[in-house]
Design a protein around this motif. Sequence first.
Motif, short mmCIF file in Angstrom:
data_model
loop_
_atom_site.label_atom_id
_atom_site.label_comp_id
_atom_site.label_asym_id
_atom_site.label_seq_id
_atom_site.Cartn_x
_atom_site.Cartn_y
_atom_site.Cartn_z
N VAL A 1 0.85 -1.20 0.00
CA VAL A 1 0.00 0.00 0.00
C VAL A 1 0.88 1.25 0.00
CG1 VAL A 1 -1.79 1.26 1.28
CG2 VAL A 1 -1.83 -1.24 1.23
N ILE A 2 1.90 1.23 0.84
CA ILE A 2 2.79 2.40 0.94
C ILE A 2 3.52 2.64 -0.38
CG2 ILE A 2 4.91 3.25 2.06
CD1 ILE A 2 3.86 1.98 4.67
N LEU A 3 4.00 1.57 -0.97
CA LEU A 3 4.75 1.72 -2.23
C LEU A 3 3.86 2.29 -3.34
CD1 LEU A 3 6.96 -1.50 -2.33
CD2 LEU A 3 7.71 0.88 -2.13
N ARG A 4 2.65 1.76 -3.42
CA ARG A 4 1.73 2.23 -4.46
C ARG A 4 1.32 3.69 -4.19
NH1 ARG A 4 0.76 2.86 -9.32
NH2 ARG A 4 -1.42 3.04 -9.93
N TYR A 5 1.08 4.00 -2.90
CA TYR A 5 0.72 5.38 -2.55
C TYR A 5 1.86 6.33 -2.96
CZ TYR A 5 -0.28 9.61 -0.01
OH TYR A 5 -0.50 10.94 0.29
N ALA A 6 3.10 5.93 -2.63
CA ALA A 6 4.24 6.80 -2.94
C ALA A 6 4.35 7.03 -4.45
CB ALA A 6 5.53 6.17 -2.39
N LYS A 7 4.08 5.97 -5.21
CA LYS A 7 4.16 6.09 -6.68
C LYS A 7 3.08 7.06 -7.18
CE LYS A 7 5.63 3.79 -10.64
NZ LYS A 7 5.53 4.96 -11.44
N LEU A 8 1.88 6.89 -6.65
CA LEU A 8 0.79 7.77 -7.08
C LEU A 8 1.06 9.22 -6.66
CD1 LEU A 8 -2.30 5.50 -6.34
CD2 LEU A 8 -1.64 6.39 -8.58
N ALA A 9 1.65 9.39 -5.47
CA ALA A 9 1.96 10.75 -5.00
C ALA A 9 2.96 11.40 -5.95
CB ALA A 9 2.51 10.68 -3.58
N GLU A 10 3.94 10.59 -6.38
CA GLU A 10 4.96 11.11 -7.30
C GLU A 10 4.31 11.47 -8.65
OE1 GLU A 10 7.83 8.18 -8.35
OE2 GLU A 10 9.20 9.64 -9.24
N GLU A 11 3.43 10.58 -9.10
CA GLU A 11 2.81 10.78 -10.43
C GLU A 11 1.81 11.93 -10.46
OE1 GLU A 11 3.05 6.09 -11.81
OE2 GLU A 11 1.11 7.00 -11.40
N THR A 12 1.36 12.38 -9.27
CA THR A 12 0.33 13.42 -9.23
C THR A 12 0.86 14.73 -8.65
OG1 THR A 12 -0.44 12.52 -7.11
CG2 THR A 12 -1.65 11.83 -9.09
N ASN A 13 2.20 14.84 -8.62
CA ASN A 13 2.82 16.11 -8.20
C ASN A 13 2.39 16.50 -6.78
OD1 ASN A 13 4.48 18.31 -8.71
ND2 ASN A 13 2.78 19.61 -9.41
N THR A 14 2.23 15.49 -5.93
CA THR A 14 1.77 15.75 -4.56
C THR A 14 2.91 16.31 -3.71
OG1 THR A 14 0.13 14.02 -4.72
CG2 THR A 14 0.77 14.65 -2.49
N TYR A 15 2.59 17.32 -2.92
CA TYR A 15 3.58 17.95 -2.05
C TYR A 15 4.22 16.90 -1.14
CZ TYR A 15 5.35 20.70 1.88
OH TYR A 15 6.13 21.20 2.88
N TYR A 16 5.54 16.92 -1.10
CA TYR A 16 6.31 15.90 -0.37
C TYR A 16 5.86 15.77 1.09
CZ TYR A 16 10.30 14.34 2.42
OH TYR A 16 11.09 13.73 3.35
N GLY A 17 5.68 16.91 1.77
CA GLY A 17 5.34 16.89 3.20
C GLY A 17 4.00 16.19 3.45
N LEU A 18 3.09 16.39 2.53
CA LEU A 18 1.75 15.79 2.66
C LEU A 18 1.84 14.26 2.49
CD1 LEU A 18 -0.97 17.46 2.83
CD2 LEU A 18 -1.37 16.64 0.53
N ALA A 19 2.58 13.85 1.48
CA ALA A 19 2.74 12.41 1.23
C ALA A 19 3.45 11.76 2.41
CB ALA A 19 3.54 12.20 -0.06
#
Length: 303
Positions: free
Chosen positions: A259-277
């Motif tokens: 779950v964490i790995l997939r979340y991190a990938k999606l966060a990267e792919e959606t330009n999500t702010y690092y602190g939030l992720a």
Amino acid sequence: MDDSSSQKVKKVLAPMVRVGTLPMRLLALEYGADLVYSEEIIDRNFLDCYIHNNEKYSIKEWISNKTQLCFFSTCNQERDHLIVQLGTSNGNCAWKAAEKIIPFCRGIDVNMGCPLLYSTKGGMGSALLKTPEIASDIIKTLRRNLPNEYSVTAKIRLFPVLQDTIDFVHMLANSGVDAVAIHARQVHERAKDKANWSQLAQIASHVVNVPLLGNGDIFSLQDMQRMKDQTGISQWMIARMAQWNVSVFQGTLDCINNVILRYAKLAEETNTYYGLAKYCIQQMIKYQKWTRTEFASKVSISK
Ligand SMILES: Cc1cc2nc3c(=O)[nH]c(=O)nc-3n(C[C@H](O)[C@H](O)[C@H](O)COP(=O)(O)O)c2cc1C
């Protein structure tokens, strides 16, 4: 959420500030959620912003004119499943905010349950439970202006007196709301307090003219079934368990590392702010520690 489509909606990601941003919503959908609520966004943010079409990430970003910071983002994949939750205390502002977002979502929800001062001092969140005429006007204004294909919903908490909750839900139904999510706790109650499903059951037996979503203390597929058996409600909204392990929507929990790995990938792919992720991943790691130690007892205490 008209009658026919509401039949299909079963499992819903609850609105969660900081947590319910784009990568979490996409992951909830991948794991089987039918609808995903955005984190609460205060209406005035939408009134002073521009929409940036970020082609690199294939997302749309709402950027504040004042701070030049992105306060909301979405993408095509979630368009038909996304409910945007507004913090508002005024029908016209709610509608002006909704106008900025409706091409990109399925409906607008009004937060009528947030107990926090930043919300209530402006007449928003749970303050609306004390001002039914304003709550009604917000729902009527949104329903009058939004095209029919967009739903207008509200998320509320329980009143101290059962009949007051029932009356409030009826008032929302008469104002044109398409569904009401009920967080089965009172405004002063916190997550450690057990959600009151018996009140949900009584509300569900009195309210027949509008679909209800049950929220509070759902941690598993078994809990969804239990809520259905105990209350008759078969549309479930999940917050904390989704925050800890969003695969709860598929029934059997996936390994948290996946779950964490997939979340991190999606966060990267959606330009999500690092602190939030980072914050969201920390919540997932915390859960993993709990499962090894005391999580099971924590959950059974809250039931
Ligand atoms: C981190 C977090 C943020 C939340 N933010 C919101 C919010 O923006 N709007 C809202 O209506 N409720 C919010 N809530 C409340 C949840 O949507 C939900 O009603 C509550 O947590 C009970 O559900 P649960 O027992 O499944 O956690 C939040 C809850 C959490 C844990």
